[in-house]
Design an enzyme around this catalytic site. Structure first.
Site, PDB file in Angstrom:
ATOM      1  N   PHE A  29      56.666  41.744  51.413  1.00 51.17           N
ATOM      2  CA  PHE A  29      55.156  42.299  51.162  1.00 51.17           C
ATOM      3  C   PHE A  29      54.752  42.970  50.341  1.00 51.17           C
ATOM      4  CE2 PHE A  29      51.028  43.429  52.426  1.00 51.17           C
ATOM      5  CZ  PHE A  29      50.078  42.198  52.540  1.00 51.17           C
TER       6      PHE A  29
ATOM      7  N   GLU B 128      46.312  33.032  39.509  1.00 46.55           N
ATOM      8  CA  GLU B 128      46.439  33.718  40.796  1.00 46.55           C
ATOM      9  C   GLU B 128      47.074  34.899  40.995  1.00 46.55           C
ATOM     10  OE1 GLU B 128      46.429  32.807  44.089  1.00 46.55           O
ATOM     11  OE2 GLU B 128      46.913  30.736  44.329  1.00 46.55           O
ATOM     12  N   ASP B 129      47.007  35.528  42.020  1.00 47.12           N
ATOM     13  CA  ASP B 129      47.776  36.814  41.828  1.00 47.12           C
ATOM     14  C   ASP B 129      49.036  36.978  42.340  1.00 47.12           C
ATOM     15  OD1 ASP B 129      47.112  36.117  44.532  1.00 47.12           O
ATOM     16  OD2 ASP B 129      46.260  37.861  45.337  1.00 47.12           O
TER      17      ASP B 129
ATOM     18  N   ASP C 294      53.402  32.433  46.847  1.00 46.97           N
ATOM     19  CA  ASP C 294      54.092  32.888  47.751  1.00 46.97           C
ATOM     20  C   ASP C 294      54.822  31.624  48.455  1.00 46.97           C
ATOM     21  OD1 ASP C 294      55.423  34.450  50.200  1.00 46.97           O
ATOM     22  OD2 ASP C 294      53.570  34.384  51.066  1.00 46.97           O
TER      23      ASP C 294
ATOM     24  N   ARG D  22      44.071  47.142  46.780  1.00 47.28           N
ATOM     25  CA  ARG D  22      43.823  46.569  45.574  1.00 47.28           C
ATOM     26  C   ARG D  22      43.568  47.398  44.230  1.00 47.28           C
ATOM     27  NH1 ARG D  22      42.753  41.227  47.571  1.00 47.28           N
ATOM     28  NH2 ARG D  22      41.531  40.851  49.255  1.00 47.28           N
TER      29      ARG D  22
HETATM   30  P1  IMP Z   1      50.526  31.094  49.488  1.00 45.22           P
HETATM   31  O1  IMP Z   1      49.569  29.891  49.591  1.00 45.22           O
HETATM   32  O2  IMP Z   1      51.452  31.327  50.547  1.00 45.22           O
HETATM   33  O3  IMP Z   1      51.193  30.807  48.001  1.00 45.22           O
HETATM   34  O4  IMP Z   1      49.826  32.458  49.424  1.00 45.22           O
HETATM   35  C1  IMP Z   1      48.648  32.627  48.781  1.00 45.22           C
HETATM   36  C2  IMP Z   1      47.914  34.006  48.866  1.00 45.22           C
HETATM   37  O5  IMP Z   1      48.466  34.664  50.028  1.00 45.22           O
HETATM   38  C3  IMP Z   1      47.940  34.740  47.803  1.00 45.22           C
HETATM   39  O6  IMP Z   1      46.909  34.558  46.956  1.00 45.22           O
HETATM   40  C4  IMP Z   1      47.627  36.165  48.401  1.00 45.22           C
HETATM   41  O7  IMP Z   1      46.355  36.167  48.602  1.00 45.22           O
HETATM   42  C5  IMP Z   1      48.285  36.030  49.635  1.00 45.22           C
HETATM   43  N1  IMP Z   1      49.730  36.918  49.781  1.00 45.22           N
HETATM   44  C6  IMP Z   1      50.842  36.277  49.715  1.00 45.22           C
HETATM   45  N2  IMP Z   1      52.066  37.100  49.611  1.00 45.22           N
HETATM   46  C7  IMP Z   1      51.328  38.219  49.612  1.00 45.22           C
HETATM   47  C8  IMP Z   1      51.903  39.549  49.360  1.00 45.22           C
HETATM   48  O8  IMP Z   1      53.036  39.990  49.400  1.00 45.22           O
HETATM   49  N3  IMP Z   1      50.738  40.452  49.406  1.00 45.22           N
HETATM   50  C9  IMP Z   1      49.584  40.299  49.459  1.00 45.22           C
HETATM   51  N4  IMP Z   1      48.974  39.212  49.532  1.00 45.22           N
HETATM   52  C10 IMP Z   1      49.899  38.087  49.793  1.00 45.22           C
END
Ligand code: IMP
Length: 177
Positions: free
Chosen positions: A153, A100-101, A104, A166
């Site tokens: 963010f 994963e990138d 969050d 990106r």
């Molecule tokens: P989660 O499901 O809330 O853990 O977030 C998953 C997705 O939200 C990540 O794979 C990102 O694509 C996007 N995301 C969450 N935080 C950020 C951020 O700070 N910048 C850009 N994308 C984010």
């Protein structure tokens, strides 16, 4: 300081530091997955750069694939319905590393783990470049973490703001002031 669309961002993690951490994670995986032929599953779009760089430092036999989580509003009142695009059917008995990138809230990672586990892999772990522990809403613990960051963010190195950013080599954080 850089501007992406209507927002300004400042450098949080430089490309040299990223490169070093990526090498460290690759070294750990090389050691722990020797003779296991791991299958790396990169989560598009955000993880493409991280996984590409990580993969270059993997020296053991391994395979790679890419998946995407599609979210859409369903007819049910309880919000988003998700499904995974590109998930191969033959994960049974494999050693899977989801890449994963960023983690969050952990909602995406939790969903992916639940779906992949249905196929009964031999093992399932997660590598994430970034992790925001304070934003976590699910009880998950990524196994390989590049950097723990504050819940602000961020963009760059695969991560976007509204589709842009990106391609930045460093990771930038939103400048709130
Ligand atoms: P989660 O499901 O809330 O853990 O977030 C998953 C997705 O939200 C990540 O794979 C990102 O694509 C996007 N995301 C969450 N935080 C950020 C951020 O700070 N910048 C850009 N994308 C984010």
């Amino acid at each position: 300081m850089i501007k992406v669309k209507d927002k300004t961002f400042k450098v949080l993690i430089g490309s040299f530091e990223i490169e070093q951490r990526v090498k460290d994670i690759a070294a750990a995986i090389n050691k722990e997955y020797e003779n296991k032929n791991p299958l790396f599953l990169g989560v598009l779009n955000g993880a493409f750069l991280f996984l590409a760089d990580l993969f270059k430092h993997i020296t053991i036999p391994c395979e790679i694939g890419f998946i995407r989580v599609a979210s859409y509003r369903g007819l049910q009142s309880d919000g988003n319905i998700k499904n995974i695009i590109g998930l191969a059917e033959d994960l049974a008995g494999r050693h899977i590393i989801v890449v994963e990138d960023i983690v969050d809230t952990g909602v995406t990672a939790t969903y992916l783990f639940e779906e992949i586990e249905k196929q009964q892999p031999s093992s399932l772990r997660m590598a994430t470049l970034l992790f925001k522990p304070a934003a976590l809403k699910k009880p998950i613990h990524p196994d390989y973490v590049g950097f723990k960051i504050e819940p602000a963010f961020v963009i760059g190195y695969g991560l976007d703001y509204d589709g842009q950013g990106r391609n930045l080599n460093d990771i930038y954080v939103l400048n709130e002031t």
